[in-house]
Design a protein around this motif. Structure first.
Motif, PDB file in Angstrom:
ATOM      1  N   THR A  28      71.836 114.208 102.156  1.00 42.12           N
ATOM      2  CA  THR A  28      72.763 115.172 101.564  1.00 42.12           C
ATOM      3  C   THR A  28      74.132 114.564 101.299  1.00 42.12           C
ATOM      4  O   THR A  28      74.842 114.990 100.401  1.00 42.12           O
ATOM      5  N   ASP A  29      74.512 113.545 102.055  1.00 42.93           N
ATOM      6  CA  ASP A  29      75.823 112.932 101.871  1.00 42.93           C
ATOM      7  C   ASP A  29      75.783 111.687 100.979  1.00 42.93           C
ATOM      8  O   ASP A  29      76.759 110.955 100.887  1.00 42.93           O
ATOM      9  N   ALA A  30      74.665 111.468 100.313  1.00 42.85           N
ATOM     10  CA  ALA A  30      74.524 110.285  99.470  1.00 42.85           C
ATOM     11  C   ALA A  30      75.379 110.406  98.205  1.00 42.85           C
ATOM     12  O   ALA A  30      75.384 111.432  97.541  1.00 42.85           O
ATOM     13  N   ASN A  31      76.096 109.345  97.917  1.00 43.00           N
ATOM     14  CA  ASN A  31      76.881 109.261  96.696  1.00 43.00           C
ATOM     15  C   ASN A  31      76.105 108.357  95.741  1.00 43.00           C
ATOM     16  O   ASN A  31      76.214 107.136  95.794  1.00 43.00           O
ATOM     17  N   ILE A  32      75.308 108.963  94.887  1.00 41.01           N
ATOM     18  CA  ILE A  32      74.403 108.215  94.023  1.00 41.01           C
ATOM     19  C   ILE A  32      75.042 107.987  92.665  1.00 41.01           C
ATOM     20  O   ILE A  32      75.572 108.904  92.049  1.00 41.01           O
ATOM     21  N   ARG A  33      74.981 106.735  92.213  1.00 43.15           N
ATOM     22  CA  ARG A  33      75.394 106.407  90.855  1.00 43.15           C
ATOM     23  C   ARG A  33      74.138 106.032  90.081  1.00 43.15           C
ATOM     24  O   ARG A  33      73.284 105.295  90.575  1.00 43.15           O
ATOM     25  N   PRO A  58      82.226  99.653  88.250  1.00 48.32           N
ATOM     26  CA  PRO A  58      82.878  98.755  89.205  1.00 48.32           C
ATOM     27  C   PRO A  58      81.956  98.426  90.383  1.00 48.32           C
ATOM     28  O   PRO A  58      81.347  99.298  90.971  1.00 48.32           O
ATOM     29  N   GLY A  59      81.855  97.142  90.671  1.00 57.16           N
ATOM     30  CA  GLY A  59      81.059  96.693  91.802  1.00 57.16           C
ATOM     31  C   GLY A  59      79.566  96.608  91.549  1.00 57.16           C
ATOM     32  O   GLY A  59      78.814  96.245  92.440  1.00 57.16           O
ATOM     33  N   ALA A  60      79.109  96.935  90.349  1.00 56.43           N
ATOM     34  CA  ALA A  60      77.671  96.958  90.087  1.00 56.43           C
ATOM     35  C   ALA A  60      77.092  95.574  89.860  1.00 56.43           C
ATOM     36  O   ALA A  60      75.963  95.313  90.203  1.00 56.43           O
ATOM     37  N   GLY A  61      77.828  94.685  89.266  1.00 52.23           N
ATOM     38  CA  GLY A  61      77.292  93.379  88.917  1.00 52.23           C
ATOM     39  C   GLY A  61      76.461  93.470  87.654  1.00 52.23           C
ATOM     40  O   GLY A  61      76.250  94.549  87.101  1.00 52.23           O
TER      41      GLY A  61
END
Length: 112
Positions: A28-33, A58-61
């Motif tokens: 439930t607390d997952a911050n999904i991109r 940002p930060g994905a590579g």
């Protein structure tokens, strides 16, 4: 971060898929991109590129997102032989080439 070749459509009902599954659980607390691999996002419409391309996260590579497409260039070398083969023989040719490629990765043999 979830990367999938049609994530622009897939993520819309993703939470419902998790809720309906007996085997999957979404924290439930997952911050999904959500993202689309570089190889596939270039074939989408312009808004998908700006929303889901890893280039702009940002930060994905930078990754392709899938390995199979990177093997196609190697398989192109054997395509003349496979083109004239029967269906069963073509499958054997492709399987042998893929197994050979996997074996080389396993033993870290690189072609020059």
């Amino acid at each position: 971060m979830l990367i999938y070749d049609v994530m622009c459509k897939f993520w819309i009902h993703l939470k419902e898929r998790f809720e309906e599954s007996d085997y999957l659980e979404l924290p439930t607390d997952a911050n999904i991109r959500y993202a689309i691999g570089t190889f596939h996002v270039r074939g989408h419409i312009a808004p998908c590129f700006y929303r889901y391309a890893l280039t702009y996260m940002p930060g994905a590579g930078l990754i392709d997102g899938e390995i199979l497409e990177s093997l196609w260039s190697v398989l192109n070398h054997i395509s003349p032989s496979a083109r004239s083969a029967s269906d069963a023989h073509r499958e054997e040719i492709l399987n042998d080439m893929m197994n050979h490629s996997n074996f080389k990765k396993l033993v870290v043999i690189r072609e020059c």
